[in-house]
Design a protein around this motif. Sequence first.
Motif, PDB file in Angstrom:
ATOM      1  N   LEU A 122       0.828  -1.213   0.000  1.00 18.04           N
ATOM      2  CA  LEU A 122       0.000   0.000   0.000  1.00 18.04           C
ATOM      3  C   LEU A 122       0.861   1.260   0.000  1.00 18.04           C
ATOM      4  O   LEU A 122       0.482   2.284  -0.579  1.00 18.04           O
ATOM      5  CB  LEU A 122      -0.948  -0.008   1.201  1.00 18.04           C
ATOM      6  CG  LEU A 122      -2.075  -1.029   1.161  1.00 18.04           C
ATOM      7  CD1 LEU A 122      -2.879  -0.996   2.456  1.00 18.04           C
ATOM      8  CD2 LEU A 122      -2.977  -0.787  -0.030  1.00 18.04           C
ATOM      9  N   VAL A 127      -7.639   8.351  -0.504  1.00 10.73           N
ATOM     10  CA  VAL A 127      -7.156   6.969  -0.587  1.00 10.73           C
ATOM     11  C   VAL A 127      -6.746   6.471   0.797  1.00 10.73           C
ATOM     12  O   VAL A 127      -7.093   5.348   1.192  1.00 10.73           O
ATOM     13  CB  VAL A 127      -5.984   6.860  -1.592  1.00 10.73           C
ATOM     14  CG1 VAL A 127      -5.289   5.517  -1.490  1.00 10.73           C
ATOM     15  CG2 VAL A 127      -6.484   7.086  -3.006  1.00 10.73           C
ATOM     16  N   MET A 149      -9.896   5.980   2.848  1.00  9.63           N
ATOM     17  CA  MET A 149     -10.645   4.827   2.365  1.00  9.63           C
ATOM     18  C   MET A 149     -10.033   3.520   2.891  1.00  9.63           C
ATOM     19  O   MET A 149     -10.746   2.661   3.396  1.00  9.63           O
ATOM     20  CB  MET A 149     -10.680   4.789   0.839  1.00  9.63           C
ATOM     21  CG  MET A 149     -11.361   3.548   0.289  1.00  9.63           C
ATOM     22  SD  MET A 149     -10.956   3.100  -1.386  1.00  9.63           S
ATOM     23  CE  MET A 149      -9.208   2.966  -1.389  1.00  9.63           C
ATOM     24  N   PHE A 150      -8.716   3.385   2.790  1.00 10.04           N
ATOM     25  CA  PHE A 150      -8.076   2.159   3.279  1.00 10.04           C
ATOM     26  C   PHE A 150      -8.189   2.043   4.797  1.00 10.04           C
ATOM     27  O   PHE A 150      -8.375   0.944   5.325  1.00 10.04           O
ATOM     28  CB  PHE A 150      -6.607   2.085   2.841  1.00 10.04           C
ATOM     29  CG  PHE A 150      -6.439   1.475   1.490  1.00 10.04           C
ATOM     30  CD1 PHE A 150      -6.601   0.110   1.305  1.00 10.04           C
ATOM     31  CD2 PHE A 150      -6.136   2.252   0.392  1.00 10.04           C
ATOM     32  CE1 PHE A 150      -6.465  -0.466   0.055  1.00 10.04           C
ATOM     33  CE2 PHE A 150      -5.995   1.689  -0.858  1.00 10.04           C
ATOM     34  CZ  PHE A 150      -6.161   0.335  -1.035  1.00 10.04           C
ATOM     35  N   CYS A 178     -11.964   1.088   5.529  1.00  5.90           N
ATOM     36  CA  CYS A 178     -12.225  -0.287   5.084  1.00  5.90           C
ATOM     37  C   CYS A 178     -11.492  -1.300   5.963  1.00  5.90           C
ATOM     38  O   CYS A 178     -12.040  -2.359   6.288  1.00  5.90           O
ATOM     39  CB  CYS A 178     -11.831  -0.462   3.623  1.00  5.90           C
ATOM     40  SG  CYS A 178     -12.949   0.366   2.476  1.00  5.90           S
ATOM     41  N   SER A 179     -10.282  -0.971   6.382  1.00  6.65           N
ATOM     42  CA  SER A 179      -9.543  -1.885   7.265  1.00  6.65           C
ATOM     43  C   SER A 179     -10.219  -1.988   8.629  1.00  6.65           C
ATOM     44  O   SER A 179     -10.310  -3.081   9.205  1.00  6.65           O
ATOM     45  CB  SER A 179      -8.100  -1.424   7.435  1.00  6.65           C
ATOM     46  OG  SER A 179      -7.397  -1.598   6.232  1.00  6.65           O
ATOM     47  N   GLY A 209     -16.288  -6.788  -1.372  1.00 10.80           N
ATOM     48  CA  GLY A 209     -15.395  -5.734  -1.872  1.00 10.80           C
ATOM     49  C   GLY A 209     -14.740  -4.963  -0.745  1.00 10.80           C
ATOM     50  O   GLY A 209     -13.535  -4.692  -0.766  1.00 10.80           O
ATOM     51  N   LEU A 210     -15.535  -4.609   0.254  1.00  9.56           N
ATOM     52  CA  LEU A 210     -14.999  -3.887   1.398  1.00  9.56           C
ATOM     53  C   LEU A 210     -13.964  -4.728   2.128  1.00  9.56           C
ATOM     54  O   LEU A 210     -12.915  -4.227   2.543  1.00  9.56           O
ATOM     55  CB  LEU A 210     -16.130  -3.506   2.353  1.00  9.56           C
ATOM     56  CG  LEU A 210     -15.707  -2.707   3.573  1.00  9.56           C
ATOM     57  CD1 LEU A 210     -16.635  -1.533   3.750  1.00  9.56           C
ATOM     58  CD2 LEU A 210     -15.712  -3.584   4.785  1.00  9.56           C
ATOM     59  N   THR A 214     -12.112  -7.004   0.858  1.00  8.63           N
ATOM     60  CA  THR A 214     -10.912  -7.108   0.025  1.00  8.63           C
ATOM     61  C   THR A 214     -10.057  -5.858   0.174  1.00  8.63           C
ATOM     62  O   THR A 214      -8.833  -5.952   0.310  1.00  8.63           O
ATOM     63  CB  THR A 214     -11.307  -7.319  -1.454  1.00  8.63           C
ATOM     64  OG1 THR A 214     -12.101  -8.489  -1.547  1.00  8.63           O
ATOM     65  CG2 THR A 214     -10.083  -7.446  -2.330  1.00  8.63           C
ATOM     66  N   ILE A 215     -10.682  -4.704   0.158  1.00  2.00           N
ATOM     67  CA  ILE A 215      -9.932  -3.456   0.317  1.00  2.00           C
ATOM     68  C   ILE A 215      -9.333  -3.376   1.721  1.00  2.00           C
ATOM     69  O   ILE A 215      -8.205  -2.950   1.902  1.00  2.00           O
ATOM     70  CB  ILE A 215     -10.840  -2.245   0.039  1.00  2.00           C
ATOM     71  CG1 ILE A 215     -11.253  -2.235  -1.435  1.00  2.00           C
ATOM     72  CG2 ILE A 215     -10.137  -0.941   0.400  1.00  2.00           C
ATOM     73  CD1 ILE A 215     -12.334  -1.237  -1.760  1.00  2.00           C
ATOM     74  N   GLY A 216     -10.073  -3.826   2.722  1.00  2.00           N
ATOM     75  CA  GLY A 216      -9.609  -3.762   4.100  1.00  2.00           C
ATOM     76  C   GLY A 216      -8.910  -5.017   4.567  1.00  2.00           C
ATOM     77  O   GLY A 216      -9.027  -5.400   5.732  1.00  2.00           O
TER      78      GLY A 216
END
Length: 178
Positions: A69, A89, A92-93, A96-97, A122-123, A125-127
């Motif tokens: 990241l 960004v 968002m990470f 989501c994490s 999706g969430l 996966t991002i987190g």
Amino acid sequence: MTDDPAPQTPPPGTPPSSSSSAGTTPGPQPEPLRFFGTTWVAHDGGYGARRAGVAVGSLVAAAAGCFVLRFAYEGLAIAAVGKFVNLLVVVMFAICSALAFRRTWEGFTRRHDPASQSSMRGLMTIGFVGTLLAYFLRSFSEAPGEKLHRKEYEEAREQYEKRTARRTRNPSRKNRKR
């Protein structure tokens, strides 16, 4: 080699079957956990080493994910997209994490419905960093998900014992009063 198809494993959330196969005890069988199989039942077969491995592996994977990241963030900085996009960004990470951590942590004690899991894919996966950190922290106290599986397994065993206790006598010898 036989022509029989490979045995099908039930999807998560299905109660263990009460059928008995060769070499296993009759009644419900424990559901295997990821990375642990069924060693969580009696804490045998390298259970402690597996817990340590899950802790170390999830922490290393989380650190590697953060490293990746960081490269992504540097790529945005090189592209000069602006401070606002960089901030979005990062936020968002982080969000989501945090949500993935909470959802994974809750998943260790209760099952989520399949529709909810599908909508959150999706969430999650991002987190992924949050999910890995939840695995890391949970592995200090138990195999991740062990409490939920143990509760379900013990309930299934109790129900099985109740069902089989009622069928101890021969039903054809029942005294019927007229």
